[in-house]
Design a protein around this motif. Structure first.
Motif, PDB file in Angstrom:
ATOM      1  N   ALA A  15       0.838  -1.197   0.000  1.00 40.20           N
ATOM      2  CA  ALA A  15       0.000   0.000   0.000  1.00 40.20           C
ATOM      3  C   ALA A  15       0.876   1.251   0.000  1.00 40.20           C
ATOM      4  O   ALA A  15       0.639   2.186  -0.761  1.00 40.20           O
ATOM      5  N   VAL A  16       1.920   1.225   0.820  1.00 41.79           N
ATOM      6  CA  VAL A  16       2.831   2.367   0.850  1.00 41.79           C
ATOM      7  C   VAL A  16       3.624   2.446  -0.450  1.00 41.79           C
ATOM      8  O   VAL A  16       3.805   3.516  -1.033  1.00 41.79           O
ATOM      9  N   GLY A  17       4.052   1.278  -0.938  1.00 44.39           N
ATOM     10  CA  GLY A  17       4.804   1.257  -2.189  1.00 44.39           C
ATOM     11  C   GLY A  17       4.026   1.888  -3.333  1.00 44.39           C
ATOM     12  O   GLY A  17       4.580   2.624  -4.145  1.00 44.39           O
ATOM     13  N   TRP A  18       2.738   1.613  -3.364  1.00 46.02           N
ATOM     14  CA  TRP A  18       1.926   2.169  -4.445  1.00 46.02           C
ATOM     15  C   TRP A  18       1.742   3.674  -4.334  1.00 46.02           C
ATOM     16  O   TRP A  18       1.197   4.304  -5.219  1.00 46.02           O
ATOM     17  N   VAL A  19       2.152   4.243  -3.211  1.00 47.84           N
ATOM     18  CA  VAL A  19       2.141   5.699  -3.113  1.00 47.84           C
ATOM     19  C   VAL A  19       3.530   6.244  -3.422  1.00 47.84           C
ATOM     20  O   VAL A  19       3.702   7.135  -4.246  1.00 47.84           O
ATOM     21  N   VAL A  20       4.528   5.627  -2.784  1.00 45.63           N
ATOM     22  CA  VAL A  20       5.871   6.186  -2.869  1.00 45.63           C
ATOM     23  C   VAL A  20       6.447   6.056  -4.283  1.00 45.63           C
ATOM     24  O   VAL A  20       6.985   7.015  -4.836  1.00 45.63           O
ATOM     25  N   ILE A  21       6.304   4.869  -4.876  1.00 56.14           N
ATOM     26  CA  ILE A  21       6.903   4.686  -6.205  1.00 56.14           C
ATOM     27  C   ILE A  21       6.267   5.616  -7.243  1.00 56.14           C
ATOM     28  O   ILE A  21       6.983   6.331  -7.942  1.00 56.14           O
ATOM     29  N   PRO A  22       4.945   5.646  -7.334  1.00 50.73           N
ATOM     30  CA  PRO A  22       4.384   6.598  -8.305  1.00 50.73           C
ATOM     31  C   PRO A  22       4.823   8.030  -8.032  1.00 50.73           C
ATOM     32  O   PRO A  22       5.094   8.774  -8.980  1.00 50.73           O
ATOM     33  N   ILE A  23       4.938   8.401  -6.747  1.00 52.70           N
ATOM     34  CA  ILE A  23       5.357   9.782  -6.484  1.00 52.70           C
ATOM     35  C   ILE A  23       6.740  10.017  -7.087  1.00 52.70           C
ATOM     36  O   ILE A  23       6.980  11.022  -7.741  1.00 52.70           O
ATOM     37  N   PHE A  24       7.636   9.049  -6.900  1.00 55.26           N
ATOM     38  CA  PHE A  24       8.974   9.215  -7.486  1.00 55.26           C
ATOM     39  C   PHE A  24       8.907   9.285  -9.004  1.00 55.26           C
ATOM     40  O   PHE A  24       9.543  10.130  -9.629  1.00 55.26           O
ATOM     41  N   VAL A  25       8.133   8.412  -9.594  1.00 53.48           N
ATOM     42  CA  VAL A  25       8.056   8.405 -11.054  1.00 53.48           C
ATOM     43  C   VAL A  25       7.505   9.741 -11.554  1.00 53.48           C
ATOM     44  O   VAL A  25       8.102  10.411 -12.397  1.00 53.48           O
ATOM     45  N   PHE A  26       6.369  10.135 -10.996  1.00 57.46           N
ATOM     46  CA  PHE A  26       5.753  11.375 -11.473  1.00 57.46           C
ATOM     47  C   PHE A  26       6.655  12.568 -11.214  1.00 57.46           C
ATOM     48  O   PHE A  26       6.830  13.434 -12.062  1.00 57.46           O
ATOM     49  N   LEU A  27       7.242  12.588 -10.015  1.00 57.22           N
ATOM     50  CA  LEU A  27       8.057  13.737  -9.671  1.00 57.22           C
ATOM     51  C   LEU A  27       9.285  13.829 -10.574  1.00 57.22           C
ATOM     52  O   LEU A  27       9.685  14.915 -10.982  1.00 57.22           O
ATOM     53  N   SER A  28       9.865  12.681 -10.921  1.00 63.38           N
ATOM     54  CA  SER A  28      11.044  12.802 -11.788  1.00 63.38           C
ATOM     55  C   SER A  28      10.631  13.230 -13.190  1.00 63.38           C
ATOM     56  O   SER A  28      11.307  14.047 -13.813  1.00 63.38           O
ATOM     57  N   ILE A  29       9.503  12.735 -13.675  1.00 60.33           N
ATOM     58  CA  ILE A  29       9.036  13.232 -14.979  1.00 60.33           C
ATOM     59  C   ILE A  29       8.763  14.734 -14.889  1.00 60.33           C
ATOM     60  O   ILE A  29       9.176  15.513 -15.748  1.00 60.33           O
ATOM     61  N   ASP A  30       8.112  15.140 -13.805  1.00 55.78           N
ATOM     62  CA  ASP A  30       7.780  16.553 -13.639  1.00 55.78           C
ATOM     63  C   ASP A  30       9.029  17.417 -13.646  1.00 55.78           C
ATOM     64  O   ASP A  30       9.105  18.425 -14.337  1.00 55.78           O
ATOM     65  N   LEU A  31      10.008  17.006 -12.846  1.00 58.58           N
ATOM     66  CA  LEU A  31      11.186  17.858 -12.715  1.00 58.58           C
ATOM     67  C   LEU A  31      12.006  17.853 -14.001  1.00 58.58           C
ATOM     68  O   LEU A  31      12.569  18.875 -14.385  1.00 58.58           O
ATOM     69  N   TYR A  32      12.032  16.723 -14.665  1.00 58.42           N
ATOM     70  CA  TYR A  32      12.723  16.679 -15.957  1.00 58.42           C
ATOM     71  C   TYR A  32      12.056  17.632 -16.937  1.00 58.42           C
ATOM     72  O   TYR A  32      12.711  18.446 -17.609  1.00 58.42           O
ATOM     73  N   THR A  33      10.731  17.568 -17.011  1.00 62.32           N
ATOM     74  CA  THR A  33      10.000  18.471 -17.898  1.00 62.32           C
ATOM     75  C   THR A  33      10.234  19.920 -17.492  1.00 62.32           C
ATOM     76  O   THR A  33      10.480  20.792 -18.325  1.00 62.32           O
ATOM     77  N   ALA A  34      10.166  20.157 -16.180  1.00 61.32           N
ATOM     78  CA  ALA A  34      10.328  21.524 -15.701  1.00 61.32           C
ATOM     79  C   ALA A  34      11.706  22.068 -16.061  1.00 61.32           C
ATOM     80  O   ALA A  34      11.840  23.212 -16.501  1.00 61.32           O
ATOM     81  N   ALA A  35      12.737  21.217 -15.896  1.00 57.65           N
ATOM     82  CA  ALA A  35      14.085  21.692 -16.192  1.00 57.65           C
ATOM     83  C   ALA A  35      14.217  22.073 -17.657  1.00 57.65           C
ATOM     84  O   ALA A  35      14.723  23.140 -18.007  1.00 57.65           O
ATOM     85  N   ASN A  36      13.720  21.213 -18.528  1.00 57.26           N
ATOM     86  CA  ASN A  36      13.770  21.538 -19.956  1.00 57.26           C
ATOM     87  C   ASN A  36      12.932  22.762 -20.279  1.00 57.26           C
ATOM     88  O   ASN A  36      13.308  23.599 -21.092  1.00 57.26           O
ATOM     89  N   GLY A  37      11.779  22.844 -19.638  1.00 53.09           N
ATOM     90  CA  GLY A  37      10.908  23.990 -19.870  1.00 53.09           C
ATOM     91  C   GLY A  37      11.575  25.284 -19.433  1.00 53.09           C
ATOM     92  O   GLY A  37      11.440  26.310 -20.097  1.00 53.09           O
ATOM     93  N   TRP A  38      12.329  25.190 -18.365  1.00 51.23           N
ATOM     94  CA  TRP A  38      12.984  26.394 -17.858  1.00 51.23           C
ATOM     95  C   TRP A  38      14.076  26.876 -18.817  1.00 51.23           C
ATOM     96  O   TRP A  38      14.215  28.070 -19.091  1.00 51.23           O
ATOM     97  N   VAL A  39      14.834  25.916 -19.339  1.00 49.00           N
ATOM     98  CA  VAL A  39      15.878  26.290 -20.300  1.00 49.00           C
ATOM     99  C   VAL A  39      15.239  27.011 -21.489  1.00 49.00           C
ATOM    100  O   VAL A  39      15.700  28.079 -21.917  1.00 49.00           O
ATOM    101  N   LEU A  40      14.160  26.452 -22.001  1.00 54.20           N
ATOM    102  CA  LEU A  40      13.492  27.082 -23.142  1.00 54.20           C
ATOM    103  C   LEU A  40      12.917  28.437 -22.731  1.00 54.20           C
ATOM    104  O   LEU A  40      12.909  29.394 -23.514  1.00 54.20           O
TER     105      LEU A  40
END
Ligand code: HEM
Ligand SMILES: [Cu+2]
Ligand SMILES: [Cu+2]
Lengths: 265, 523
Positions: A93-118
């Motif tokens: 139950a905890v894994g299903w919260v923590v892992i998605p948070i990591f996945v989403f957050l890394s996609i988010d931050l990756y997108t944000a970093a590229n977006g910021w450069v642009l």
């Protein structure tokens, strides 16, 4: 036993994601290499846009296929009259919260970093720019060149010179949108906003209003005409002569010629 | 059963049904506006009206009525009223008379909105009402302000009522971890309404004060500031999309759990991670509506990060839905088709929102049809599908009768095809440069074909929605008896008779230790 395996899987996945997460600044820096030449925001926009659209298409298709497969597998049929899910163990139950948070957050931050450069590309105006004032009004775009020449709904610019518009409005909101250059910014009374674009080669581009400004909003269009530098210089000469003729009685104030024109002569 | 009884009712179920009738009427009117707009846009130049203001009034009415007169009242008015007391085993809401007041106010608001068609200078300020235009137009901005204020007030008092009801009136044994997901979602939506509606009320009051009373809140020549309005407006109106999203995804959870006869996947993740996360983030992302409005750069970048982070709670809620389908026992009933439709529409809408979270990408597509297509997928159409699915799902409870499955499914498929034609093409022309809120697109002749396809799609989806509404009306009149619990759901609303009597239960319900709204059993 099973709990332990689960635990290990979670740990490994989390470590991998943390690694991904930490590389974000490096990836972001990767986008900033071509610093020497005048940047081309429209081209960079296309690159990032296409990348993001590609990514979301892949995610979307995978997600849709998996979901469709689950749905088909779980259809009601003899032997499957009621759902078979069992309560999750606390670890999963905890894994299903923590892992998605990591996945989403890394996609988010990756997108944000590229977006910021642009973003920096779109907002850091190059030093060799030409500054043009824009006053928007119901329903026209009124441009003023550095030397005082004015045009309406038609902006003639030399190819190869970055153009920055310093914008305001005399009545309602308007938004100077140039689809070909992938850029817009609202203008309004009481504030000066700006945008810049890089017209690399001669051609014509539509300008269209992208913020509801009144009854004729849909008709508030103009053109950006990019000319080869020599042609632009000739056109500007003509405009200057016209302006001089108009303002003849008083001695013309030392009008500064536009920078690119000065460079070419 | 006379009219007076209905108008003066304090029974939460009747109040709910009044909300449903009013909001479906509002949907029909706003839908006709959409069809008129699509008809107008089917050719370049004047098509069915030569007056751009006429188009702008249609667009204003469409946007304002769809959101304030249809989706919010249908979700926080109808579903909340009908389902929450039944789901928590209460006889009624905490303040039944206040509840009656809220539905009256809702009708006043809807009637005000409809008066738009009868007054000489109807509002043409779009549902956003941005100054300076809204303070200088000849259109009737006061009408806009009052409509928003009254509908907002109706919703706030509903919020107070339901928070109290759930806090104090749960049947014995119903602990917080045994609330239906829909109840959690709706409570969260009401919390957002209570916090943010006052800000909207302020914003729309100030524009009318500027226009009619000579104040200068938004006039920079007299010390005001134009952007302040946009900040106030979106400080409410972004959370407002969660006020729509939360209850509609709650409805989808109820449908999917009941028609897959499966327990909700990772309940606590959905409630605390999903619903809770959205409430926490709702107030920190409004600047993504102002990415090209001239805001300070640091705000745009800061809220890019918060906006992207919305993917976390929303993603958790999607995982919860898919997990509930997994290993379920899925019956493809009409409500289930609508719910599955929401999953796929929301998938498209959510993913196409990712580029819109990034200011440097939005700088290209903001205020184009890409945005209009995106928000119809993610909110307008997904929300409407959830509402239609929900009405089908609780139809046997409300009427004691069954709708027609064949026509239900047919209506669904026609609508599903129609919306994808309209809104997919819309996103495509948007990326190519088609701006929104255009009466005409004379300088974009290359888009005429796409516009015609969108008009065809709109006509198709209108047929589908009409079939659904007729199906309800006919089903309510002469549907077959449905029994008390046609879906075999343990959720409390299905344990009483259909339709439930005044007071809901013959004797007050209580639940056993191992009861859970999603504890489906064989048999
Ligand atoms: C179901 C069929 C629908 C169709 C065919 C449709 C069509 C349209 C079109 C063509 C526009 C944009 C026109 C323009 O920018 O010039 C629009 C705008 C809008 N629609 Fe819809 N729509 C539908 C349903 C809905 C629903 C259910 C909602 C509920 C929230 C909704 C909310 C809006 C809003 C808020 C706008 C923006 C209004 C504005 O620009 O001020 N629509 N719609
Ligand atoms: Cu304009
Ligand atoms: Cu405009």
């Amino acid at each position: 036993m099973k709990g332990k395996r689960m635990h290990d899987t979670i740990k490994r996945a989390a470590a991998g994601l943390a690694a991904l997460f930490l590389t974000v600044p490096a990836w972001a820096a990767g986008g900033a290499k071509a610093a020497a030449a005048t940047p081309d925001p429209a081209r960079d926009w296309d690159l990032l846009w296409n990348e993001v659209i590609f990514d979301i298409t892949i995610i979307g298709i995978l997600f849709a296929i998996v979901t469709a497969w689950f749905i088909w597998q779980a259809r009601r049929r003899p032997g499957n009259e009621v759902g078979a899910s069992v309560p999750l163990s606390p670890a999963s139950a905890v894994g299903w919260v923590v892992i998605p948070i990591f996945v989403f957050l890394s996609i988010d931050l990756y997108t944000a970093a590229n977006g910021w450069v642009l973003w920096n590309t779109f907002r850091d105006v190059p030093a060799n720019r030409m500054e043009i004032k824009l006053e928007a009004g119901m329903y026209s775009w009124d441009y003023t060149y550095p030397n005082g020449v004015r045009t309406q709904n038609e902006l003639v610019v030399p190819a190869g010179t970055p153009i920055v518009l310093r914008m305001t409005s005399r009545d309602t909101l308007h938004s100077h949108y140039i689809p070909d250059f992938r850029v817009k910014e609202d203008s309004m009374p009481g504030r000066i906003t700006y945008l810049w674009f890089n017209p690399t080669k001669p051609g014509e581009h539509i300008v269209t209003c992208a913020e509801y400004c009144g009854v004729m909003h849909g008709y508030m269009a103009g053109r950006i005409i990019v000319k080869a530098p020599e042609e632009y210089a000739a056109w500007m000469k003509g405009e200057e002569t016209r302006l001089a003729a108009l303002t003849a009685p008083e001695p013309a104030p030392a009008a500064k010629p536009a920078k690119p024109a000065a460079k070419k002569t | 059963m006379n009219l007076k009884e209905w108008i003066f009712t304090t029974d939460h179920k009747r109040v709910g049904v009044l909300y449903l009738i009013g909001s479906i009427a509002a949907f029909a009117v706003a839908g006709i506006m959409a069809l008129l707009m699509r008809a107008e846009l089917s050719t370049i130049g004047p098509t069915i009206t030569a007056n751009p203001t006429q188009y702008n009034v249609w667009l204003y009415t469409h946007g304002a009525v769809m959101i304030l007169g249809f989706q919010i009242p249908a979700l926080t008015g109808f579903f909340a009223n009908y389902c929450i007391p039944l789901m928590i085993g209460a006889k009624d809401v905490a303040f039944p008379r206040v509840n009656a007041l809220s539905v009256w106010l809702f009708y006043v608001g809807v009637i005000l909105a409809l008066l738009t068609f009868f007054i000489p200078d109807p509002p043409d300020v779009m549902w956003t009402g941005y100054p300076p235009y809204s303070t200088i137009t000849t259109g009737n901005t006061a009408m806009y302000s009052f409509t928003v204020l009254i509908l907002g007030f109706a919703s706030i008092i509903g919020g107070v009522n339901f928070l109290t009801t759930v806090a104090y009136m749960r049947a014995p044994g119903i602990t917080l971890n045994k609330l239906n997901i829909f109840v959690w979602c709706t409570l969260a939506a009401f919390v957002l309404q209570l916090i943010f509606v006052p800000v909207l009320g302020t914003a729309v009051s100030l524009i009318s004060m500027d226009k009619y009373l000579g104040t200068n809140f938004f006039d920079p020549t007299k010390g005001g500031d134009v952007l302040t309005y946009q900040n106030l407006f979106w400080f409410y109106s972004h959370p407002a999309v969660y006020v729509i999203f939360l209850p509609f995804i709650g409805v989808v959870y109820e449908i999917i759990a009941a028609h897959a006869k499966n327990m909700v996947f990772n309940y606590k993740m959905v409630v605390y991670g999903g619903v809770g996360g959205i409430v926490l983030l709702a107030g920190e992302v409004w600047v993504h509506h102002l990415y090209v409005s001239g805001m300070a750069d640091w705000l745009r970048i800061g809220q890019m990060v918060t906006t992207l982070m919305i993917s976390i709670p929303v993603g958790l809620m999607m995982i919860g839905l898919i997990g509930t389908l997994y290993k379920g026992s899925i019956a493809f009933t009409t409500p289930m088709l609508y719910a599955l439709g929401v999953v796929f529409l929301f998938l498209i809408g959510g993913l196409t929102g990712i580029p819109l979270a990034v200011p440097s990408l939005t700088i290209g597509v903001s205020d184009t049809y890409y945005v209009v297509g995106h928000f119809h997928y993610v909110m307008a159409v997904a929300g409407t599908f959830a509402i239609f699915g929900g009405v089908y799902h609780w139809f046997p409870k409300m009427t004691g009768k069954m709708y027609n499955e064949f026509w239900g499914k047919l209506g669904f498929w026609i609508t599903f095809v129609g919306v994808n034609i309209v809104f997919w093409i819309m996103m495509d022309v948007g990326v190519k440069g088609m701006p929104r809120r255009y009466y005409d697109y004379a300088h974009f002749p290359q888009f005429e074909g796409a516009h015609q396809w969108m008009t065809v799609g709109a006509a198709i989806l209108a047929v589908g929605f009409t079939i659904a509404i007729l199906n309800w009306i006919l089903g309510a009149i002469n549907g077959k008896p449905a029994g008390d619990n046609p879906w075999g759901s343990p959720s409390l609303e299905w344990t009483t008779v259909s339709p439930p009597p005044h007071g809901n239960w013959p004797s007050p319900p209580s639940v056993s230790e191992d009861w859970h709204p999603y504890g489906f059993k064989k048999g």
